[in-house]
Design a protein around this motif. Sequence first.
Motif, PDB file in Angstrom:
ATOM      1  N   MET A  68     123.836  62.983  53.088  1.00 53.31           N
ATOM      2  CA  MET A  68     122.706  63.618  53.446  1.00 53.31           C
ATOM      3  C   MET A  68     121.776  62.765  54.084  1.00 53.31           C
ATOM      4  O   MET A  68     120.995  63.343  55.126  1.00 53.31           O
ATOM      5  N   ARG A  87     122.830  62.579  57.878  1.00 52.37           N
ATOM      6  CA  ARG A  87     122.705  63.854  58.517  1.00 52.37           C
ATOM      7  C   ARG A  87     121.002  64.028  58.766  1.00 52.37           C
ATOM      8  O   ARG A  87     120.943  64.480  60.057  1.00 52.37           O
ATOM      9  N   ILE A  88     120.251  63.816  58.215  1.00 51.95           N
ATOM     10  CA  ILE A  88     118.738  63.952  58.210  1.00 51.95           C
ATOM     11  C   ILE A  88     118.148  62.694  59.498  1.00 51.95           C
ATOM     12  O   ILE A  88     117.554  63.391  60.194  1.00 51.95           O
ATOM     13  N   GLN A  95     112.644  69.060  59.320  1.00 51.37           N
ATOM     14  CA  GLN A  95     113.527  69.052  58.481  1.00 51.37           C
ATOM     15  C   GLN A  95     112.713  68.891  57.013  1.00 51.37           C
ATOM     16  O   GLN A  95     112.010  68.467  56.826  1.00 51.37           O
ATOM     17  N   GLY A 148     113.496  69.179  52.733  1.00 49.73           N
ATOM     18  CA  GLY A 148     114.294  68.963  51.629  1.00 49.73           C
ATOM     19  C   GLY A 148     113.804  68.990  50.393  1.00 49.73           C
ATOM     20  O   GLY A 148     112.378  69.058  50.216  1.00 49.73           O
ATOM     21  N   SER A 196     114.865  64.377  45.014  1.00 47.42           N
ATOM     22  CA  SER A 196     114.545  64.268  46.304  1.00 47.42           C
ATOM     23  C   SER A 196     113.945  62.812  46.805  1.00 47.42           C
ATOM     24  O   SER A 196     114.327  62.446  48.004  1.00 47.42           O
ATOM     25  N   THR A 214     116.062  72.465  59.988  1.00 51.86           N
ATOM     26  CA  THR A 214     117.428  72.246  59.038  1.00 51.86           C
ATOM     27  C   THR A 214     116.579  72.132  57.766  1.00 51.86           C
ATOM     28  O   THR A 214     115.543  71.521  57.456  1.00 51.86           O
ATOM     29  N   HIS A 256     117.754  70.975  53.440  1.00 53.81           N
ATOM     30  CA  HIS A 256     118.769  70.257  52.811  1.00 53.81           C
ATOM     31  C   HIS A 256     118.398  70.575  51.108  1.00 53.81           C
ATOM     32  O   HIS A 256     117.150  70.118  50.658  1.00 53.81           O
ATOM     33  N   ASP A 295     119.359  69.944  47.140  1.00 57.38           N
ATOM     34  CA  ASP A 295     120.351  68.971  46.651  1.00 57.38           C
ATOM     35  C   ASP A 295     120.466  69.439  45.070  1.00 57.38           C
ATOM     36  O   ASP A 295     119.585  70.077  44.502  1.00 57.38           O
ATOM     37  N   TRP A 354     121.800  73.088  54.487  1.00 60.76           N
ATOM     38  CA  TRP A 354     122.868  72.297  53.678  1.00 60.76           C
ATOM     39  C   TRP A 354     122.681  72.341  52.233  1.00 60.76           C
ATOM     40  O   TRP A 354     121.626  72.031  51.888  1.00 60.76           O
ATOM     41  N   TYR A 382     123.907  70.971  48.869  1.00 62.96           N
ATOM     42  CA  TYR A 382     124.735  69.920  48.260  1.00 62.96           C
ATOM     43  C   TYR A 382     124.693  70.089  46.591  1.00 62.96           C
ATOM     44  O   TYR A 382     123.704  70.349  46.265  1.00 62.96           O
TER      45      TYR A 382
END
Length: 276
Positions: free
Chosen positions: A96, A99-100, A112, A114, A122, A180, A182, A184, A211, A213
Amino acid sequence: MPFELENKPVAPGNIVWLRDDSVLKGVSTPRIHHKLNDLPSKGEDFIQFCNEIGFPLLPWQKFLAIHAMKIKDDGRWAHPEIVVLLSRQNGKSTFMALRILWGMFRNGEKLQLGTAHKLTTSSEIFYKILDMIETNPKLAPYFEKKFESKGLQEIRLIDGTRYIIRANNNASRGISAPSTIHLDEVREYKDEDVWSAMRYTQMASPNPQIWIYSSAGDQHSVVLNKLRERGLAAASGSTDPIAFFEWSAEPGIKIDPDDKRFWKAIAQANPSLGYT
């Protein structure tokens, strides 16, 4: 799927040795995945980027990168939603973070976002990314500053590129058009409020990707369970553009060290086994 065995010494760590002294290696291909395609992929560039900054990917991470980052003829993502489901301690967080970083430094993703069920989760990724940037001579010159306040943390580069994490109760507040997202440990999301709010922020993004996860969920994992249903349908050939990757053991396997099916299940659920 057959075992991947290697009859040579490896560094000590989380390694399972079989009775013939061979090393049990994790299976890099997920047991369940969407129907794969032959479209071009930005995964190769991601793999190269990771090598360049000193973080070479594991085999399962390379598989994920290649098949998650497929692009259509117009350059847009073929898979706007990506679900990564596997056991803890297999390198999910490292993937992760990388990718970031790739999105920030290589792919031109200006914003991005998250979040996780707890801000502390996080924050672990935040500080991991910050350390990767500050200690890497190829990345550090582009770093401008970090910003932290209650419920928010931000990393900003000199060109204005940002990675922001927010507490999930206000993750989408004041955020517009992130490239994007993310999410988690989605197994902990017991309702769809955060999911719906995050998806709404991407409505104005020209090429959004999200994404997801998580480790395995339970009956209360509302968001994850619905995504998994879609993933299973995609594995059966549905036209849903979701990318789904699940590293898990065959169901119904009993704990029996003398049964090869047991060791196969261990390898299926832990793709980093024997590598880290």
